[in-house]
Design a protein around this motif. Structure first.
Motif, short mmCIF file in Angstrom:
data_model
loop_
_atom_site.label_atom_id
_atom_site.label_comp_id
_atom_site.label_asym_id
_atom_site.label_seq_id
_atom_site.Cartn_x
_atom_site.Cartn_y
_atom_site.Cartn_z
N GLN A 35 0.84 -1.19 0.00
CA GLN A 35 0.00 0.00 0.00
C GLN A 35 0.88 1.24 0.00
O GLN A 35 2.00 1.23 0.51
CB GLN A 35 -0.91 0.01 1.23
CG GLN A 35 -2.02 1.07 1.18
CD GLN A 35 -2.97 0.93 2.36
OE1 GLN A 35 -2.56 1.02 3.51
NE2 GLN A 35 -4.25 0.70 2.07
N VAL A 36 0.35 2.32 -0.56
CA VAL A 36 1.03 3.60 -0.52
C VAL A 36 0.02 4.67 -0.11
O VAL A 36 -1.16 4.59 -0.45
CB VAL A 36 1.66 3.97 -1.88
CG1 VAL A 36 0.59 4.17 -2.95
CG2 VAL A 36 2.53 5.22 -1.76
N THR A 37 0.51 5.64 0.67
CA THR A 37 -0.34 6.76 1.11
C THR A 37 0.39 8.07 0.85
O THR A 37 1.55 8.23 1.24
CB THR A 37 -0.67 6.65 2.61
OG1 THR A 37 -1.36 5.42 2.85
CG2 THR A 37 -1.55 7.81 3.05
N PHE A 38 -0.30 8.98 0.16
CA PHE A 38 0.21 10.34 -0.05
C PHE A 38 -0.51 11.25 0.93
O PHE A 38 -1.74 11.25 0.99
CB PHE A 38 -0.05 10.81 -1.48
CG PHE A 38 0.70 10.06 -2.53
CD1 PHE A 38 1.93 10.49 -2.96
CD2 PHE A 38 0.17 8.90 -3.06
CE1 PHE A 38 2.63 9.79 -3.93
CE2 PHE A 38 0.86 8.18 -4.03
CZ PHE A 38 2.09 8.64 -4.46
N GLU A 39 0.25 12.03 1.67
CA GLU A 39 -0.34 12.95 2.64
C GLU A 39 0.16 14.36 2.39
O GLU A 39 1.35 14.56 2.13
CB GLU A 39 0.00 12.53 4.07
CG GLU A 39 -0.59 11.18 4.46
CD GLU A 39 -0.26 10.80 5.88
OE1 GLU A 39 0.66 11.43 6.46
OE2 GLU A 39 -0.89 9.87 6.41
N ALA A 40 -0.75 15.31 2.47
CA ALA A 40 -0.36 16.71 2.30
C ALA A 40 0.55 17.11 3.44
O ALA A 40 0.39 16.68 4.59
CB ALA A 40 -1.60 17.60 2.27
N GLY A 41 1.53 17.94 3.14
CA GLY A 41 2.50 18.35 4.15
C GLY A 41 1.89 19.25 5.20
O GLY A 41 1.02 20.07 4.93
N ASN A 42 2.33 19.09 6.43
CA ASN A 42 1.90 19.94 7.53
C ASN A 42 3.10 20.70 8.08
O ASN A 42 4.21 20.18 8.13
CB ASN A 42 1.28 19.09 8.65
CG ASN A 42 0.01 18.40 8.20
OD1 ASN A 42 -0.84 19.03 7.58
ND2 ASN A 42 -0.13 17.12 8.50
N ASP A 43 2.86 21.94 8.49
CA ASP A 43 3.93 22.77 9.06
C ASP A 43 5.12 22.92 8.11
O ASP A 43 6.27 22.90 8.52
CB ASP A 43 4.41 22.19 10.40
CG ASP A 43 3.28 22.10 11.42
OD1 ASP A 43 2.42 22.99 11.39
OD2 ASP A 43 3.26 21.14 12.21
N GLY A 44 4.80 23.01 6.81
CA GLY A 44 5.86 23.22 5.83
C GLY A 44 6.70 22.01 5.54
O GLY A 44 7.75 22.10 4.91
N ALA A 45 6.25 20.81 5.98
CA ALA A 45 7.05 19.60 5.77
C ALA A 45 6.98 19.09 4.34
O ALA A 45 7.81 18.29 3.92
CB ALA A 45 6.58 18.50 6.73
N GLY A 46 6.01 19.55 3.56
CA GLY A 46 5.88 19.08 2.19
C GLY A 46 5.10 17.78 2.12
O GLY A 46 4.79 17.16 3.14
N GLN A 47 4.77 17.36 0.93
CA GLN A 47 3.99 16.15 0.73
C GLN A 47 4.78 14.91 1.12
O GLN A 47 5.96 14.78 0.79
CB GLN A 47 3.55 16.07 -0.74
CG GLN A 47 2.49 15.03 -1.02
CD GLN A 47 2.09 15.04 -2.47
OE1 GLN A 47 2.87 14.68 -3.34
NE2 GLN A 47 0.86 15.48 -2.74
#
Length: 205
Positions: free
Chosen positions: A171-183
């Motif tokens: 499985q793979v999960t893409f997550e939007a970056g938080n606190d400027g961490a990026g995707q």
């Protein structure tokens, strides 16, 4: 919350157009059958079903912002409302694009798709192909996308062509970056890597 409202309002707008159109077409079809002076007393149900199936919007497209400020858009060759009266929209040959605030992009193409307007999610089925601006290319049987957060998760196993070799994962999960961490891109459930070293450039003699 504003991003969720944006997506929901656009999708509800589609349904307000599609559902009355479907009802009008069905009513017109029934009037035509009533005026038929032929001798046959059989009701052509196949023709009614075919007319109902044509209630669709060609080349739909909508977009909005995720909670993290990423731009997410979905387009397709056609969209059709749920004939049972639900809030789902079926889309043909969908394409999903996610442009993150850090400049990275995610592009997805698939054979079939369905948008759940109440849950603000989309499922892309058939053979789904993902491409990232960082050089990853993947293929999997299906994907689930959260239109509010921008999180994309594969239904199951997939093959990945990475810049450094070949990957297989459950499985793979893409997550939007938080606190400027990026995707973020997370591979889980049994990851196998075949590393392919870059070919060294020939030295000048």
């Amino acid at each position: 919350m504003a991003a969720a409202t944006n997506f929901h309002s656009q999708l509800v707008g589609w349904l307000k157009i599609l559902l009355p159109l479907a009802a009008l077409m069905l009513l017109s079809t029934l009037f035509l059958f009533a005026r038929n002076t032929g001798t046959s007393s059989e009701i052509p149900f196949a023709e009614i079903d075919a007319a109902a199936a044509e209630q669709r919007i060609a080349a739909p497209r909508f977009s909005g912002l995720t909670n993290a400020g990423d731009i997410l858009s979905i387009s397709a060759e056609a969209a059709r409302p749920d004939t049972s009266g639900g809030t789902d929209i079926t889309i043909d040959m969908p394409r999903l694009s996610l442009d993150a605030t850090d400049g990275t992009t995610l592009r997805i193409t698939a054979g079939t798709g369905q948008v759940d307007t109440s849950a603000n999610t989309a499922h892309l089925g058939g053979l789904a192909r993902l491409e990232t601006s960082s050089g990853y290319v993947m293929e999997t049987a299906g994907l689930q996308a959260d239109l509010t957060t921008g999180t994309v998760t594969s239904d199951g196993a997939l093959e990945i062509q990475a810049p450094f070799g070949q990957l297989n994962a459950g499985q793979v999960t893409f997550e939007a970056g938080n606190d400027g961490a990026g995707q973020q891109m997370n591979f889980t459930k049994g990851v196998k890597l075949v590393y392919t070293p870059a070919t060294a450039a020939p030295k000048d003699e």
